[in-house]
Scaffold this active site. Structure first.
Site, mmCIF file in Angstrom:
data_model
loop_
_atom_site.group_PDB
_atom_site.id
_atom_site.type_symbol
_atom_site.label_atom_id
_atom_site.label_comp_id
_atom_site.label_asym_id
_atom_site.label_seq_id
_atom_site.Cartn_x
_atom_site.Cartn_y
_atom_site.Cartn_z
ATOM 1 N N GLN A 10 -6.447 -0.777 3.696
ATOM 2 C CA GLN A 10 -5.574 -0.752 4.904
ATOM 3 C C GLN A 10 -6.111 0.599 5.707
ATOM 4 O O GLN A 10 -6.336 1.878 4.787
ATOM 5 C CB GLN A 10 -4.051 -0.397 4.481
ATOM 6 C CG GLN A 10 -2.992 -0.421 5.533
ATOM 7 C CD GLN A 10 -1.625 -0.241 5.075
ATOM 8 O OE1 GLN A 10 -1.319 1.101 4.914
ATOM 9 N NE2 GLN A 10 -0.843 -1.085 5.304
ATOM 10 N N GLY A 30 7.054 -2.567 -2.935
ATOM 11 C CA GLY A 30 6.663 -1.293 -2.986
ATOM 12 C C GLY A 30 7.341 -0.523 -3.907
ATOM 13 O O GLY A 30 6.880 -0.507 -4.951
ATOM 14 N N ARG A 31 8.121 0.383 -3.609
ATOM 15 C CA ARG A 31 8.942 1.362 -4.467
ATOM 16 C C ARG A 31 9.472 0.671 -5.919
ATOM 17 O O ARG A 31 9.227 1.476 -6.858
ATOM 18 C CB ARG A 31 10.174 2.035 -3.936
ATOM 19 C CG ARG A 31 9.798 3.010 -2.839
ATOM 20 C CD ARG A 31 10.792 3.434 -1.732
ATOM 21 N NE ARG A 31 11.599 2.484 -1.068
ATOM 22 C CZ ARG A 31 12.790 2.602 -0.624
ATOM 23 N NH1 ARG A 31 13.448 3.779 -0.895
ATOM 24 N NH2 ARG A 31 13.129 1.600 0.276
ATOM 25 N N CYS A 90 3.980 3.296 8.728
ATOM 26 C CA CYS A 90 4.175 4.403 8.010
ATOM 27 C C CYS A 90 5.234 5.241 8.945
ATOM 28 O O CYS A 90 4.810 5.776 10.118
ATOM 29 C CB CYS A 90 3.145 5.253 7.825
ATOM 30 S SG CYS A 90 3.263 6.848 6.804
ATOM 31 N N PRO A 138 0.768 -1.251 0.036
ATOM 32 C CA PRO A 138 -0.162 -0.013 -0.069
ATOM 33 C C PRO A 138 0.859 1.237 0.023
ATOM 34 O O PRO A 138 1.599 1.343 1.046
ATOM 35 C CB PRO A 138 -0.942 -0.269 1.232
ATOM 36 C CG PRO A 138 -0.046 -1.048 2.216
ATOM 37 C CD PRO A 138 0.793 -1.942 1.363
ATOM 38 N N LYS A 196 0.660 -4.525 8.828
ATOM 39 C CA LYS A 196 1.781 -4.312 7.964
ATOM 40 C C LYS A 196 2.749 -3.281 9.151
ATOM 41 O O LYS A 196 2.250 -2.388 9.554
ATOM 42 C CB LYS A 196 1.838 -3.372 6.807
ATOM 43 C CG LYS A 196 3.175 -3.135 6.200
ATOM 44 C CD LYS A 196 2.829 -2.634 4.722
ATOM 45 C CE LYS A 196 4.205 -2.528 4.176
ATOM 46 N NZ LYS A 196 5.069 -1.478 4.389
#
Length: 330
Positions: free
Chosen positions: A72, A228-229, A102, A18, A141
């Site tokens: 999420q 992710g990235r 995060c 996410p 997560k």
């Protein structure tokens, strides 16, 4: 086969992480097309959902073609998390995921995201509030801990499993690291090898090639990998990893024509979902990633980020196809 509640995933599934301003329905659709096995919405503020904030509500949109898909949420208040869990459950995703990873200051300062890593008791209360308010599987997560001196992922994993968390994705960095330095997957391996842990453990952090994905699968024994990235502007990575794991060979890299097709789809789907104007504006930041590494591309990019009408944008994409026909990316 990997199971999360009643959700059956293939052996060693690949998950799209996410990501704010990335993991929206148009981009998830592309990643699904190119091999992602499980995807998540952008993270959604529990407070925003309760306030009926338009942006938060829009992030609840999911479509059958992208299933299985999770929504999420994040927050630092038990009541708000419970209420938002009920709101999310009403749109019937396949699971609810909670973000305790995060590292962004504006999230952490509200006692949410990675900020919760400093208070495991609070994390458990927040998670239980969500579990008790939904019929859906709940996953989490998170990160290794707040900093190097407070890595607590072993305790976190056991306690989350004990209250009914169905799977855990671990970004192998601390909050203090943000996205810098190297991820340390040895901590994830330790959690996975804990005989008490039976829920699926997914690893996240620094997976940017098929070789690395296979190496980390073999070395750390995780149940799957979250990307992710490396997937930003490059949805092809999922099928590339799957093909390499199966055959030991590399798929051909996407050509400029392939990239134009992905952009054309992304833009079309963004306009369909967000409306023409917003779809055009919010697709602009993605062009750099889609066309990374292409020689003398700057004038084309300048056009793409300034044109305002769909027909002009599609004409510019046709021009790129013609200009780079037969061009091979190194």
């Amino acid at each position: 086969m990997v199971k999360i509640g009643n959700i059956e995933l293939p052996d060693f599934p690949l998950l799209l992480a996410p990501m704010e301003d990335v993991s929206d329905p148009p981009y998830r659709r592309l990643c699904k097309l190119h091999g992602a096995d499980l995807m998540y919405s952008e993270f959604i503020s529990s407070e925003g959902l309760i306030r009926d904030a338009i942006k938060s509500r829009m992030k609840l949109d999911i479509f059958d073609y992208e299933r299985p898909v999770g929504i999420q949420i994040f927050g630092g208040d038990e009541e708000a998390m419970a209420m938002s869990s009920k709101i999310v459950s009403a749109v019937n995703p396949d699971l609810i995921d909670i973000n305790y990873g995060c590292p962004v200051k504006k999230v952490v300062c509200k006692g949410a995201g990675a900020g919760v890593l400093k208070d495991v008791d609070l994390m458990i209360r927040l998670t239980k509030a969500v579990i008790d308010s939904t019929h859906l599987p709940v996953t989490v997560k998170t990160r290794l801990g707040w900093d190097d001196s407070s890595i607590n992922i072993d305790e976190v994993a056991e306690r989350l499993q004990d209250i009914g968390v169905a799977a855990l994705s671990i970004h192998a960095r601390t909050r203090a690291q943000m996205y810098k330095g190297h991820s340390d997957w040895s901590h994830i391996a330790r959690v996975k090898n804990n005989p008490r842990i039976t829920m699926p453990i997914f690893g996240n952090g620094d997976i940017d090639s098929p070789e690395k994905a296979l190496e980390y699968k073999n070395k750390y024994g995780v149940d799957g990998i979250m990307i992710g990235r490396a997937a930003i502007g490059y949805p092809w990575i999922f099928n590339e990893i799957k093909h390499f794991m199966k055959t030991g060979e590399h798929l051909a890299k996407p050509t400029v024509i392939d990239r134009v097709e992905a952009v054309r789809n992304h833009l079309t789907w963004a306009m369909e979902w967000k409306g023409e104007r917003l779809g055009i504006v919010e697709t602009r930041p993605h062009y750099t990633n889609y066309f990374k590494g292409i020689h003398s591309f700057k004038p084309h990019k300048q056009k793409l980020v300034t044109l305002d009408r769909p027909e002009e944008l599609f004409a510019a994409l046709n021009e790129i196809e013609e200009a780079y026909h037969g061009y091979e990316l190194v």
